[in-house]
Design a protein around this motif. Structure first.
Motif, PDB file in Angstrom:
ATOM      1  N   PRO A 195       0.831  -1.208   0.000  1.00 55.39           N
ATOM      2  CA  PRO A 195       0.000   0.000   0.000  1.00 55.39           C
ATOM      3  C   PRO A 195       0.866   1.259   0.000  1.00 55.39           C
ATOM      4  O   PRO A 195       1.769   1.409   0.821  1.00 55.39           O
ATOM      5  CB  PRO A 195      -0.785  -0.129   1.320  1.00 55.39           C
ATOM      6  N   LEU A 196       0.579   2.159  -0.920  1.00 52.96           N
ATOM      7  CA  LEU A 196       1.350   3.385  -1.055  1.00 52.96           C
ATOM      8  C   LEU A 196       0.468   4.590  -0.744  1.00 52.96           C
ATOM      9  O   LEU A 196      -0.506   4.851  -1.442  1.00 52.96           O
ATOM     10  CB  LEU A 196       1.920   3.507  -2.465  1.00 52.96           C
ATOM     11  N   THR A 204      12.939   6.067  -3.428  1.00 54.48           N
ATOM     12  CA  THR A 204      11.671   6.430  -4.059  1.00 54.48           C
ATOM     13  C   THR A 204      11.032   5.170  -4.631  1.00 54.48           C
ATOM     14  O   THR A 204      11.727   4.250  -5.074  1.00 54.48           O
ATOM     15  CB  THR A 204      11.852   7.472  -5.180  1.00 54.48           C
ATOM     16  N   ILE A 205       9.710   5.146  -4.608  1.00 53.97           N
ATOM     17  CA  ILE A 205       8.943   4.019  -5.116  1.00 53.97           C
ATOM     18  C   ILE A 205       7.928   4.549  -6.112  1.00 53.97           C
ATOM     19  O   ILE A 205       7.248   5.547  -5.855  1.00 53.97           O
ATOM     20  CB  ILE A 205       8.201   3.279  -3.985  1.00 53.97           C
ATOM     21  N   GLY A 226       1.915  -4.797   3.380  1.00 53.69           N
ATOM     22  CA  GLY A 226       3.163  -4.369   2.767  1.00 53.69           C
ATOM     23  C   GLY A 226       4.264  -5.373   3.032  1.00 53.69           C
ATOM     24  O   GLY A 226       4.000  -6.543   3.344  1.00 53.69           O
ATOM     25  N   PRO A 227       5.527  -4.969   2.933  1.00 51.72           N
ATOM     26  CA  PRO A 227       6.637  -5.899   3.179  1.00 51.72           C
ATOM     27  C   PRO A 227       6.656  -6.318   4.645  1.00 51.72           C
ATOM     28  O   PRO A 227       6.678  -5.471   5.543  1.00 51.72           O
ATOM     29  CB  PRO A 227       7.882  -5.065   2.830  1.00 51.72           C
ATOM     30  N   VAL A 228       6.656  -7.627   4.901  1.00 55.55           N
ATOM     31  CA  VAL A 228       6.641  -8.118   6.283  1.00 55.55           C
ATOM     32  C   VAL A 228       7.922  -8.864   6.644  1.00 55.55           C
ATOM     33  O   VAL A 228       8.204  -9.069   7.829  1.00 55.55           O
ATOM     34  CB  VAL A 228       5.425  -9.032   6.536  1.00 55.55           C
ATOM     35  N   GLN A 267       1.648   1.283  10.393  1.00 52.54           N
ATOM     36  CA  GLN A 267       0.499   2.197  10.418  1.00 52.54           C
ATOM     37  C   GLN A 267       0.201   2.592   8.981  1.00 52.54           C
ATOM     38  O   GLN A 267       1.082   3.095   8.273  1.00 52.54           O
ATOM     39  CB  GLN A 267       0.800   3.446  11.252  1.00 52.54           C
ATOM     40  N   LEU A 268      -1.038   2.381   8.540  1.00 53.93           N
ATOM     41  CA  LEU A 268      -1.445   2.723   7.184  1.00 53.93           C
ATOM     42  C   LEU A 268      -2.507   3.815   7.220  1.00 53.93           C
ATOM     43  O   LEU A 268      -3.398   3.797   8.057  1.00 53.93           O
ATOM     44  CB  LEU A 268      -1.988   1.505   6.451  1.00 53.93           C
TER      45      LEU A 268
END
Length: 271
Positions: free
Chosen positions: A49-50, A122-123, A225-227, A269-270
């Motif tokens: 999630p971005l 950066t993504i 996301g990445p875990v 946190q999202l």
């Protein structure tokens, strides 16, 4: 004149009848023409999630082995533990006019220390891929949609010496699988994620032999996301025996150089 008046009266009466019938039929017509939308299939973007403000915190464990030699053919591991925090700080338009997200990585030694910014990445994500820019080196971290066994060129946007234009160096090794982090002797609470995808190096980017073990694995959980990230780079120590038949000897656990890193998600946190 009378006939004209009678004709107009008849016409008005007929118009009223038509309007009455139309009024009765309109609700039914509206029901029959309800605007329905089909759910857009998830192409895989929910695995990372971005959004500005999204934060992931990782427990990191680095291990480094001492170099073995003939006088001391044993390597000793030294471990270091610390934490990383990755935060999406802003969104902007990159040189190609596409949306890009600035990811700030901070580091601290313990949970009570102050965070200190460590690096900035950066993504950018399109309908086809998620690209990470680290130190002006762009790598294709994910391609969409995820599919078991699907491979791609990790370094498609840079000139990494391991790659050719057709090289496939990253692969989905698991898709839509349950994955558990922590537990065991990690010192971390076990956390199970119901739907994950796992990428691992393949082809020229990996090696698993008596001489060398090199690999990089990442696990992404849907909606999180990445875990988990795992990096291994070990070069074995070997020597030639001084007695016939002069075979090459591989002492167990002996390395000329060896490094591993484990990054485990412990909080997020999202927005």
């Amino acid at each position: 004149m009378l006939n004209s008046f009678s004709a107009r009266k008849t016409l008005v009466s007929r118009l009223r009848s038509v309007l009455a019938i139309a009024t009765l039929l309109l609700p039914a017509a509206l029901v029959g023409c309800t605007n329905t939308t089909e759910a857009v299939p998830d192409l895989g973007h929910s695995y990372y999630p971005l959004a500005v403000g999204n934060t992931w915190t990782y427990a990191v464990r680095d291990s480094v082995w001492s170099a073995a030699n003939l006088a001391n053919p044993t390597s000793t591991a030294t471990g270091t533990s610390f934490q990383f925090r990755e935060t999406i700080s802003e969104v902007f338009a990159d040189a190609a006019g596409q949306l890009a997200y600035r990811l700030v990585r901070a580091r601290r030694a313990t949970a009570t220390d102050t965070w200190v910014n460590d690096s900035v990445f950066t993504i950018s994500a399109t309908s086809n891929a998620l690209v990470l820019n680290r130190g002006n080196v762009r790598t294709v971290e994910l391609i969409f949609p995820p599919r078991q066994g699907r491979s791609w060129n990790l370094n498609a946007f840079n000139n990494n010496y391991n790659d050719t234009i057709t090289a496939e160096t990253r692969q989905y090794s698991a898709v839509s699988q349950t994955f558990t982090t922590g537990g065991g002797n990690t010192g971390l609470a076990a956390t199970t994620y119901a739907n994950t995808i796992t990428t691992a190096n393949t082809g020229l980017a990996t090696e698993s032999s008596l001489l060398r073990k090199v690999n990089y694995q990442q696990v992404y959980a849907q909606g999180v996301g990445p875990v988990y990230r795992r990096r291994d780079n070990k070069a074995a120590f070997t020597y030639t025996s001084q007695t016939p038949p002069y075979n090459q000897v591989f002492p167990s656990g002996a390395f000329t150089s060896a490094f591993t890193r484990r990054e485990t998600l412990i909080d997020y946190q999202l927005k």
